[in-house]
Write an enzyme that holds these catalytic residues in place. Structure first.
Site, PDB file in Angstrom:
ATOM      1  N   ASP A   1      -2.350  -0.068   7.662  1.00 51.43           N
ATOM      2  CA  ASP A   1      -1.760  -0.890   6.598  1.00 51.43           C
ATOM      3  C   ASP A   1      -2.554  -2.180   6.408  1.00 51.43           C
ATOM      4  O   ASP A   1      -2.927  -2.553   5.289  1.00 51.43           O
ATOM      5  CB  ASP A   1      -0.307  -1.242   6.940  1.00 51.43           C
TER       6      ASP A   1
ATOM      7  N   GLY B   1       8.773   1.121   3.196  1.00 53.74           N
ATOM      8  CA  GLY B   1       7.591   1.827   3.706  1.00 53.74           C
ATOM      9  C   GLY B   1       6.346   1.559   2.880  1.00 53.74           C
ATOM     10  O   GLY B   1       5.405   2.351   2.898  1.00 53.74           O
TER      11      GLY B   1
ATOM     12  N   SER C   1       4.613  -1.341   3.201  1.00 52.47           N
ATOM     13  CA  SER C   1       3.860  -2.347   3.955  1.00 52.47           C
ATOM     14  C   SER C   1       4.080  -3.779   3.496  1.00 52.47           C
ATOM     15  O   SER C   1       3.144  -4.578   3.446  1.00 52.47           O
ATOM     16  CB  SER C   1       2.358  -2.037   3.942  1.00 52.47           C
ATOM     17  N   SER C   2       5.329  -4.105   3.195  1.00 46.60           N
ATOM     18  CA  SER C   2       5.601  -5.505   2.853  1.00 46.60           C
ATOM     19  C   SER C   2       5.283  -6.419   4.035  1.00 46.60           C
ATOM     20  O   SER C   2       4.802  -7.538   3.843  1.00 46.60           O
ATOM     21  CB  SER C   2       7.054  -5.677   2.405  1.00 46.60           C
TER      22      SER C   2
ATOM     23  N   ARG D   1       0.841  -1.198   0.000  1.00 46.46           N
ATOM     24  CA  ARG D   1       0.000   0.000   0.000  1.00 46.46           C
ATOM     25  C   ARG D   1       0.881   1.255   0.000  1.00 46.46           C
ATOM     26  O   ARG D   1       2.013   1.233   0.473  1.00 46.46           O
ATOM     27  CB  ARG D   1      -0.960   0.038   1.192  1.00 46.46           C
TER      28      ARG D   1
ATOM     29  N   HIS E   1       0.516   9.053  10.633  1.00 43.62           N
ATOM     30  CA  HIS E   1       0.624   9.169  12.093  1.00 43.62           C
ATOM     31  C   HIS E   1      -0.677   9.692  12.703  1.00 43.62           C
ATOM     32  O   HIS E   1      -0.657  10.482  13.644  1.00 43.62           O
ATOM     33  CB  HIS E   1       1.852  10.013  12.487  1.00 43.62           C
TER      34      HIS E   1
ATOM     35  N   ASP F   1      -3.413   7.126  12.556  1.00 46.38           N
ATOM     36  CA  ASP F   1      -4.235   5.914  12.786  1.00 46.38           C
ATOM     37  C   ASP F   1      -4.241   5.469  14.236  1.00 46.38           C
ATOM     38  O   ASP F   1      -5.275   5.056  14.765  1.00 46.38           O
ATOM     39  CB  ASP F   1      -3.851   4.760  11.827  1.00 46.38           C
TER      40      ASP F   1
ATOM     41  N   GLY G   1      11.274  -2.931   3.370  1.00 49.06           N
ATOM     42  CA  GLY G   1      11.931  -1.818   4.075  1.00 49.06           C
ATOM     43  C   GLY G   1      11.769  -0.485   3.371  1.00 49.06           C
ATOM     44  O   GLY G   1      12.472   0.480   3.667  1.00 49.06           O
TER      45      GLY G   1
ATOM     46  N   TYR H   1       9.232   5.589  16.159  1.00 53.55           N
ATOM     47  CA  TYR H   1       7.786   5.403  15.970  1.00 53.55           C
ATOM     48  C   TYR H   1       7.107   5.282  17.338  1.00 53.55           C
ATOM     49  O   TYR H   1       6.115   5.958  17.629  1.00 53.55           O
ATOM     50  CB  TYR H   1       7.537   4.152  15.121  1.00 53.55           C
TER      51      TYR H   1
HETATM   52  C1  GLA Z   1       3.402   2.733   9.687  1.00 50.46           C
HETATM   53  C2  GLA Z   1       2.390   2.033  10.595  1.00 50.46           C
HETATM   54  C3  GLA Z   1       0.968   2.557  10.358  1.00 50.46           C
HETATM   55  C4  GLA Z   1       0.933   4.082  10.405  1.00 50.46           C
HETATM   56  C5  GLA Z   1       2.055   4.692   9.558  1.00 50.46           C
HETATM   57  C6  GLA Z   1       2.129   6.191   9.700  1.00 50.46           C
HETATM   58  O1  GLA Z   1       3.141   2.405   8.362  1.00 50.46           O
HETATM   59  O2  GLA Z   1       2.414   0.646  10.378  1.00 50.46           O
HETATM   60  O3  GLA Z   1       0.078   1.994  11.280  1.00 50.46           O
HETATM   61  O4  GLA Z   1       0.986   4.550  11.730  1.00 50.46           O
HETATM   62  O5  GLA Z   1       3.315   4.146   9.870  1.00 50.46           O
HETATM   63  O6  GLA Z   1       0.981   6.778   9.198  1.00 50.46           O
END
Ligand code: GLA
Length: 333
Positions: A145, A101, A103-104, A10, A17, A19, A99, A193
């Site tokens: 994600d 970002g 969402s693998s 995705r 930041h 969710d 890695g 995070y």
């Molecule tokens: C990562 C987390 C998500 C979200 C984003 C920032 O992808 O897995 O849940 O918090 O960072 O929006």
């Protein structure tokens, strides 16, 4: 019987930041996938085409205590959440850069949960795989994600209210293009995070849920850093809603400007950007086919995303909105 499960990556168009405080997010499933292919067996045995090592776990035991390397932690965590009745033997492969970002890990979790026999709603699937992510890496991620990957529909982005857990499918018009540019592998992500999550909790202990807070409430927060973090979340939630409206109305300049404001807020108030990401956003914005650009996802590396006119002549990957995770079963022979 061979089962093939595919789960997309995705990209988040806007709403980062937000969710984990029950805010709004607007991610889109992209045409890069993780695939799990295999069949039921008496153990869980998986190999990967992309990563070394074989994962071999018994069914039914909580494997959390076992010494499992790398990607196998996700397998063990999903198995512990699904508690499958039978095992699964197969192979994992992916076209989602790891890695970056995109969402693998969430794609892997969702694909594994389905392969291990989980059946339920997209929201139940997302909650289960979010717990698996917490279990596997100990990072207190939100639900964006996993829910996008579970619920997405082709041609649409998913407007998610992470407090109500509702999903609105919003069409991505044909006359815009989404472009991703990879900047750097994410580094130092986990601690930073968790620190942001903690800072948002601290803001909420003073002014209540950020999803319902107003800018006036910020005056009650004396710590300048906590105030900035809260300001990002409050303004970002408003931008997500306006962005979805602007996109649907064909107001691409307005939508793009909101993305760029989001980047500035993540850079200045939330401090999750990097100089390389800032430079890439500025370079993209200087091109007249770009409506807006921003860092996307957790930050500290990863990718930037741009909303562009069709067929942009720019470095990066054009990505298309695809369906969420799905499974197919075929009898071999
Ligand atoms: C990562 C987390 C998500 C979200 C984003 C920032 O992808 O897995 O849940 O918090 O960072 O929006």
């Amino acid at each position: 019987m061979t089962i093939t499960v595919r789960a997309p990556g995705r990209v988040n168009l806007i709403g980062d930041h937000t969710d984990y405080t029950g805010g709004l997010v607007f991610p889109m499933a992209i045409d890069r996938w993780t695939e799990v292919v295999g069949e039921s067996s008496d153990r869980i045995q998986l190999s990967s085409r992309d990563e070394p090592g074989i994962v071999d776990l018994p069914v039914g035991d909580d494997a959390a205590g076992e010494d499992i390397p790398g990607w196998g932690r996700f397998v063990a965590a999903v198995a512990a959440e699904v508690q499958p009745m039978t095992g699964f033997r197969g192979t994992v492969s992916t076209t989602i850069p790891v890695g970056a970002g995109l969402s693998s890990s969430a794609a892997l979790e969702v694909a594994l949960a389905i392969a291990f026999g989980f059946r339920g709603s997209a929201i139940e699937l997302a909650k289960l795989t979010q717990r698996a992510e917490h279990r596997a890496v100990g990072v207190p991620c939100g639900i964006m994600d996993q829910l996008c990957i579970a619920a997405a529909q082709r041609g649409h982005a998913t407007l998610i209210d992470c407090g109500e857990l509702t999903v609105d499918q919003v069409p991505i018009p044909d006359d815009v293009t989404v472009l991703i540019r990879f900047i750097a592998h994410r580094t130092l992500v986990d601690g930073a995070y968790a620190e942001r999550v903690q800072q948002c909790n601290e803001a909420e202990s003073i002014i209540g849920p950020l999803r319902a807070a107003r800018l006036d409430d910020l005056e009650q927060i004396t710590d300048a850093t906590i105030r900035r973090r809260a300001r990002h979340v409050i303004t970002e939630n408003a931008r997500v809603r306006s962005f979805a409206d602007a996109l649907s109305a064909g107001e691409y300049d307005a939508a793009g400007a909101l993305m760029t404001d989001s980047h500035h807020s993540l850079r200045d108030d939330f401090a999750t950007s990097t100089p390389e990401m800032d430079a890439a956003v500025d370079e993209l914005l200087a091109n007249d086919t770009v409506y807006g650009a921003r860092m996307t996802g957790g930050g500290f590396g990863g990718c930037v995303v741009a909303l562009c006119a069709p067929e942009p002549d720019l470095d990066g990957w054009v990505v298309r909105p695809v369906d969420g995770a799905s499974a197919e079963a075929a009898t071999s022979g």
